[in-house]
Design a protein around this motif. Sequence first.
Motif, PDB file in Angstrom:
ATOM      1  N   ASN A 149       0.801  -1.211   0.000  1.00  0.00           N
ATOM      2  CA  ASN A 149       0.000   0.000   0.000  1.00  0.00           C
ATOM      3  C   ASN A 149       0.842   1.273   0.000  1.00  0.00           C
ATOM      4  O   ASN A 149       0.434   2.281  -0.566  1.00  0.00           O
ATOM      5  CB  ASN A 149      -0.966   0.011   1.191  1.00  0.00           C
ATOM      6  CG  ASN A 149      -2.404  -0.085   0.734  1.00  0.00           C
ATOM      7  OD1 ASN A 149      -2.681  -0.549  -0.375  1.00  0.00           O
ATOM      8  ND2 ASN A 149      -3.336   0.363   1.560  1.00  0.00           N
ATOM      9  N   VAL A 209      -6.812   7.764  -1.483  1.00  0.00           N
ATOM     10  CA  VAL A 209      -7.447   7.023  -0.388  1.00  0.00           C
ATOM     11  C   VAL A 209      -8.271   5.854  -0.933  1.00  0.00           C
ATOM     12  O   VAL A 209      -8.219   4.736  -0.402  1.00  0.00           O
ATOM     13  CB  VAL A 209      -8.328   7.954   0.461  1.00  0.00           C
ATOM     14  CG1 VAL A 209      -9.139   7.143   1.481  1.00  0.00           C
ATOM     15  CG2 VAL A 209      -7.472   8.983   1.179  1.00  0.00           C
ATOM     16  N   MET A 210      -9.041   6.091  -1.983  1.00  0.00           N
ATOM     17  CA  MET A 210      -9.854   5.022  -2.563  1.00  0.00           C
ATOM     18  C   MET A 210      -8.974   3.887  -3.088  1.00  0.00           C
ATOM     19  O   MET A 210      -9.281   2.709  -2.917  1.00  0.00           O
ATOM     20  CB  MET A 210     -10.720   5.580  -3.700  1.00  0.00           C
ATOM     21  CG  MET A 210     -11.833   6.515  -3.242  1.00  0.00           C
ATOM     22  SD  MET A 210     -13.034   5.711  -2.132  1.00  0.00           S
ATOM     23  CE  MET A 210     -12.443   6.285  -0.516  1.00  0.00           C
ATOM     24  N   GLY A 262      -5.998   3.170  -1.975  1.00  0.00           N
ATOM     25  CA  GLY A 262      -5.415   2.502  -0.814  1.00  0.00           C
ATOM     26  C   GLY A 262      -6.377   1.536  -0.159  1.00  0.00           C
ATOM     27  O   GLY A 262      -6.004   0.417   0.229  1.00  0.00           O
ATOM     28  N   ILE A 263      -7.646   1.943  -0.027  1.00  0.00           N
ATOM     29  CA  ILE A 263      -8.645   1.059   0.590  1.00  0.00           C
ATOM     30  C   ILE A 263      -8.899  -0.156  -0.296  1.00  0.00           C
ATOM     31  O   ILE A 263      -9.021  -1.291   0.186  1.00  0.00           O
ATOM     32  CB  ILE A 263      -9.948   1.833   0.840  1.00  0.00           C
ATOM     33  CG1 ILE A 263      -9.718   2.897   1.924  1.00  0.00           C
ATOM     34  CG2 ILE A 263     -11.063   0.877   1.268  1.00  0.00           C
ATOM     35  CD1 ILE A 263     -10.915   3.782   2.176  1.00  0.00           C
ATOM     36  N   ALA A 264      -8.972   0.066  -1.600  1.00  0.00           N
ATOM     37  CA  ALA A 264      -9.156  -1.061  -2.520  1.00  0.00           C
ATOM     38  C   ALA A 264      -7.961  -2.010  -2.456  1.00  0.00           C
ATOM     39  O   ALA A 264      -8.119  -3.240  -2.465  1.00  0.00           O
ATOM     40  CB  ALA A 264      -9.334  -0.536  -3.952  1.00  0.00           C
ATOM     41  N   LEU A 301      -6.020  -2.428   0.106  1.00  0.00           N
ATOM     42  CA  LEU A 301      -6.084  -3.120   1.408  1.00  0.00           C
ATOM     43  C   LEU A 301      -7.011  -4.336   1.320  1.00  0.00           C
ATOM     44  O   LEU A 301      -6.629  -5.448   1.711  1.00  0.00           O
ATOM     45  CB  LEU A 301      -6.577  -2.146   2.473  1.00  0.00           C
ATOM     46  CG  LEU A 301      -6.643  -2.630   3.925  1.00  0.00           C
ATOM     47  CD1 LEU A 301      -6.595  -1.432   4.880  1.00  0.00           C
ATOM     48  CD2 LEU A 301      -7.909  -3.435   4.219  1.00  0.00           C
ATOM     49  N   ALA A 302      -8.223  -4.109   0.806  1.00  0.00           N
ATOM     50  CA  ALA A 302      -9.197  -5.202   0.738  1.00  0.00           C
ATOM     51  C   ALA A 302      -8.724  -6.322  -0.185  1.00  0.00           C
ATOM     52  O   ALA A 302      -8.749  -7.507   0.181  1.00  0.00           O
ATOM     53  CB  ALA A 302     -10.552  -4.664   0.263  1.00  0.00           C
ATOM     54  N   ALA A 306      -3.982  -6.268   6.574  1.00  0.00           N
ATOM     55  CA  ALA A 306      -4.885  -5.126   6.707  1.00  0.00           C
ATOM     56  C   ALA A 306      -4.282  -4.057   7.610  1.00  0.00           C
ATOM     57  O   ALA A 306      -4.358  -2.850   7.312  1.00  0.00           O
ATOM     58  CB  ALA A 306      -6.228  -5.590   7.251  1.00  0.00           C
ATOM     59  N   ILE A 363      -3.114  -0.272   6.194  1.00  0.00           N
ATOM     60  CA  ILE A 363      -3.801   0.947   6.610  1.00  0.00           C
ATOM     61  C   ILE A 363      -2.835   1.999   7.157  1.00  0.00           C
ATOM     62  O   ILE A 363      -3.180   3.193   7.231  1.00  0.00           O
ATOM     63  CB  ILE A 363      -4.895   0.629   7.657  1.00  0.00           C
ATOM     64  CG1 ILE A 363      -5.980   1.709   7.619  1.00  0.00           C
ATOM     65  CG2 ILE A 363      -4.301   0.504   9.049  1.00  0.00           C
ATOM     66  CD1 ILE A 363      -7.209   1.362   8.446  1.00  0.00           C
ATOM     67  N   LEU A 389      -2.133   5.054   5.108  1.00  0.00           N
ATOM     68  CA  LEU A 389      -3.351   5.835   4.894  1.00  0.00           C
ATOM     69  C   LEU A 389      -3.699   6.709   6.098  1.00  0.00           C
ATOM     70  O   LEU A 389      -4.608   7.547   6.013  1.00  0.00           O
ATOM     71  CB  LEU A 389      -4.533   4.908   4.606  1.00  0.00           C
ATOM     72  CG  LEU A 389      -4.502   4.146   3.268  1.00  0.00           C
ATOM     73  CD1 LEU A 389      -5.652   3.151   3.229  1.00  0.00           C
ATOM     74  CD2 LEU A 389      -4.587   5.111   2.104  1.00  0.00           C
ATOM     75  N   LEU A 445      -6.583   9.644   6.494  1.00  0.00           N
ATOM     76  CA  LEU A 445      -7.774   9.419   7.314  1.00  0.00           C
ATOM     77  C   LEU A 445      -7.903  10.461   8.422  1.00  0.00           C
ATOM     78  O   LEU A 445      -8.998  10.678   8.949  1.00  0.00           O
ATOM     79  CB  LEU A 445      -7.716   8.011   7.927  1.00  0.00           C
ATOM     80  CG  LEU A 445      -7.708   6.850   6.924  1.00  0.00           C
ATOM     81  CD1 LEU A 445      -7.609   5.513   7.659  1.00  0.00           C
ATOM     82  CD2 LEU A 445      -8.956   6.880   6.042  1.00  0.00           C
TER      83      LEU A 445
END
Length: 259
Positions: free
Chosen positions: A57, A75-76, A78-80, A82-83, A185, A189, A192, A196
């Motif tokens: 990430n 951010v989007m 990074g979250i994608a 992560l998942a 995970a 994060i 990020l 956040l």
Amino acid sequence: MDDASVPHPGTSPRPGSPQPGLPHGALPHEFDHTHADVSGGWLRAAAFGAMDGLVTNTSLLAGVGGAGLGAHEIVMSGIAGLAAGAFSMALGEFASVSTANHQIDAEVKVETRAQARHPVSEQTELVGTFVEMGMSEETARVAAAEVHRDPKQAVTLHLTHELGVDPTEKPSPLVAGASSFVMFAIGAIVPLIPYLLGFSSLVAGLAVGCVGLMVVGAVTAHLTSRPLVRGALRQLMFGLVAVGATYLVGLAVGVGVTG
């Protein structure tokens, strides 16, 4: 020291009797040192997951940031990442450990069949193994005969010496997968966190990611009794290579698209 307290060569202390040099008859691993559990499979999966989450990430942020995307898109992404990465790591670890365990089970069947068909030859093979370990041939023959009285124990001992694997201490696929998922995970994060918290600085995200890499490197070094600073700097160096390369790729793609 009183000679009466020293066991005669070739004899062993009776259970519960005080043993020379040990407090109250305790065994060394009960008071002098302990061993970590290295058979569960969680430590490798957890360490690999945390490092992979951080590197993946942090590099992803560097790539999309280098391409010129804004804070929201970063951010989007990074979250994608992560998942997708957490599920991929978990499923990969589960499949990998399960496959390794299935292979061990197959070898148990092979060894069990061999001992049923050729019991004498298998016992003779174990005698040779014990002799190579330093036993006299007479002692090795007695020990091998004792071991082969229990077929399951004989299979375990043969595989331990022949393959270096104890079939009774297989790692858990579920533990490995869950450890990998959670730690990936957590690692993913970390870079990020500035976003956040309301910041929109790519440099801050990368800096926090690099700090995370050093922390994970130091923790892993501690768990494996290695120098903390060396472990931290080693992981930071590996991470910087990935982050730098991904940033350059993102920069090149961004220039190409806008151009």
